[in-house]
Scaffold this active site. Structure first.
Site, mmCIF file in Angstrom:
data_model
loop_
_atom_site.group_PDB
_atom_site.id
_atom_site.type_symbol
_atom_site.label_atom_id
_atom_site.label_comp_id
_atom_site.label_asym_id
_atom_site.label_seq_id
_atom_site.Cartn_x
_atom_site.Cartn_y
_atom_site.Cartn_z
ATOM 1 N N HIS A 125 0.822 -1.225 0.000
ATOM 2 C CA HIS A 125 0.000 0.000 0.000
ATOM 3 C C HIS A 125 0.854 1.274 0.000
ATOM 4 O O HIS A 125 0.310 2.373 -0.165
ATOM 5 C CB HIS A 125 -0.917 0.040 1.220
ATOM 6 C CG HIS A 125 -1.884 -1.106 1.308
ATOM 7 N ND1 HIS A 125 -2.789 -1.388 0.304
ATOM 8 C CD2 HIS A 125 -2.080 -2.058 2.269
ATOM 9 C CE1 HIS A 125 -3.510 -2.457 0.654
ATOM 10 N NE2 HIS A 125 -3.090 -2.876 1.842
ATOM 11 N N ASP A 163 -2.564 -11.097 -1.789
ATOM 12 C CA ASP A 163 -3.039 -10.549 -0.524
ATOM 13 C C ASP A 163 -4.542 -10.277 -0.610
ATOM 14 O O ASP A 163 -5.063 -10.011 -1.692
ATOM 15 C CB ASP A 163 -2.278 -9.245 -0.242
ATOM 16 C CG ASP A 163 -2.498 -8.685 1.150
ATOM 17 O OD1 ASP A 163 -1.617 -8.885 2.007
ATOM 18 O OD2 ASP A 163 -3.541 -8.039 1.382
ATOM 19 N N HIS A 165 -6.026 -7.711 0.338
ATOM 20 C CA HIS A 165 -6.236 -6.322 -0.047
ATOM 21 C C HIS A 165 -5.592 -6.024 -1.405
ATOM 22 O O HIS A 165 -4.590 -6.648 -1.769
ATOM 23 C CB HIS A 165 -5.616 -5.383 0.998
ATOM 24 C CG HIS A 165 -6.139 -5.594 2.386
ATOM 25 N ND1 HIS A 165 -5.485 -6.393 3.309
ATOM 26 C CD2 HIS A 165 -7.242 -5.122 2.992
ATOM 27 C CE1 HIS A 165 -6.177 -6.396 4.447
ATOM 28 N NE2 HIS A 165 -7.245 -5.635 4.280
ATOM 29 N N ASP A 250 -3.550 -12.827 4.392
ATOM 30 C CA ASP A 250 -4.829 -12.428 4.971
ATOM 31 C C ASP A 250 -5.977 -12.843 4.050
ATOM 32 O O ASP A 250 -7.147 -12.672 4.383
ATOM 33 C CB ASP A 250 -4.884 -10.918 5.280
ATOM 34 C CG ASP A 250 -4.234 -10.058 4.223
ATOM 35 O OD1 ASP A 250 -3.889 -10.582 3.133
ATOM 36 O OD2 ASP A 250 -4.060 -8.849 4.466
HETATM 37 ZN ZN LIG Z 1 -3.581 -7.324 3.266
#
Ligand SMILES: [Zn+2]
Length: 317
Positions: A125, A163, A165, A250
């Site tokens: 990120h 991931d 996200h 995750d």
């Molecule tokens: Zn993540």
């Protein structure tokens, strides 16, 4: 004598590298935050129990990351991280970058076939906002990709991000770049809200950004199908010279932040698929960098399954 030399060379080239440093246990966030040193402590305990460490080649993170940081991040961002979060967190974040660089150097130089970077916090990120984004300070994988291109002459780099996200930082750095193919599976209703499949890159990079959203509860079959349908044909057309994995766990079932249902066996299948891509196009050259994963026990179990698969050397089955 000749045969013996060949055997030892082959054994060396087939090795899997393992990048870790005790500095990676430096805490960043307060108690109760999901991004904690115990994530890595759980991985280390599970790795010891697995017997895998004896089969891995330990690689030390590179200390000199200044030049590489600037391949992706601005002076203002680099300065703001140090000023805003202090020396200890800056050193931790830089060590994560150094870990990714060491892995790329070892794989590009042929010292190992592939490598796993067991670092925290995550990086995908991180952009140039002058602050932490989604637990990330510097974008380890984006920096590794640029470093591989500049230092090792590996022009086409595939980044596979599984991931939970979306890696908005990674996408932003390469959105107009045909030299980096970014592929991400994620829940686009989760943080940071990006990852629209309509965003496929721009300019010369059009077609080199592939977002595949998955719904809550997505299974092994769902994510494997997404890889087969969208990643494999694009990767084979792209012909990567290096494969990087933003290995976030995750997306595993029972994560504290995620809602997908990928099992350890699912990650084994994904690992074999990315290894098969690397085998077909770039002599198996693959670097996997830890991103998220916030149920320490589940994260540890998935990492052991992933790293064991990296050591198999039998991709594509
Ligand atoms: Zn993540």
């Amino acid at each position: 004598m000749w045969a013996g030399w060949r055997c030892s060379w082959a054994a060396s080239a087939a090795a899997t590298g393992w990048v870790y440093d005790p500095l990676f246990l430096t805490p960043v966030f307060g108690p109760g935050h999901p991004e904690q040193p115990r994530r890595l402590q759980a991985i280390l305990a599970a790795m010891d129990h697995s017997g895998l460490p004896a089969r891995l080649r330990n690689l030390a993170p590179r200390a000199d990351v200044d030049h590489a940081l600037r391949l992706v991040h601005t002076e203002a961002h680099i300065a703001a991280i140090r000023a805003g979060y202090g020396e200890a967190i800056d050193a931790l974040a830089r060590m994560g970058v150094g870990g990714a660089l060491a892995a790329v150097d070892a794989v590009a130089g042929g010292a190992v076939r592939n490598a796993f970077v067991c670092s925290r916090p995550p990086g995908h990120h991180a952009r140039n906002t002058g602050r932490e984004e989604g637990f990330c300070f510097f974008n380890n994988v984006a920096i590794a990709a640029r470093h591989a291109q500049r230092e090792s002459g590996l022009r086409r780099v595939l980044i596979v991000d599984w991931d939970y996200h979306h890696g908005d930082g990674t996408e932003s750095f390469f959105y107009e770049d045909p030299g980096v193919l970014y592929f991400s599976t994620h829940d686009w209703h989760a943080y940071p809200g990006t990852g629209d499949p309509a965003r496929r890159g721009a300019g010369a990079g059009a077609g080199y950004n592939i977002n595949v959203p998955l719904p809550c509860g997505a299974t092994d079959t769902d994510i494997v199908t997404a890889f087969e349908r969208y990643l494999l044909p694009a990767a084979d057309a792209f012909r990567p010279e290096l494969v990087l994995v933003s290995a976030g766990f995750d997306s595993r079932a029972d994560d504290l932040l995620g809602c997908l249902g990928v099992s350890d066996e699912g990650f084994v299948r994904l690992t074999r698929m990315v290894m098969a891509i690397a085998d077909r196009h770039c002599s198996g050259r693959l670097v996997s960098v830890l991103e998220g994963g916030y149920n320490p026990r589940g994260l540890a179990s998935a990492v052991v399954a992933h790293v064991r698969t990296l050591t198999e050397g039998q991709a594509g089955n």
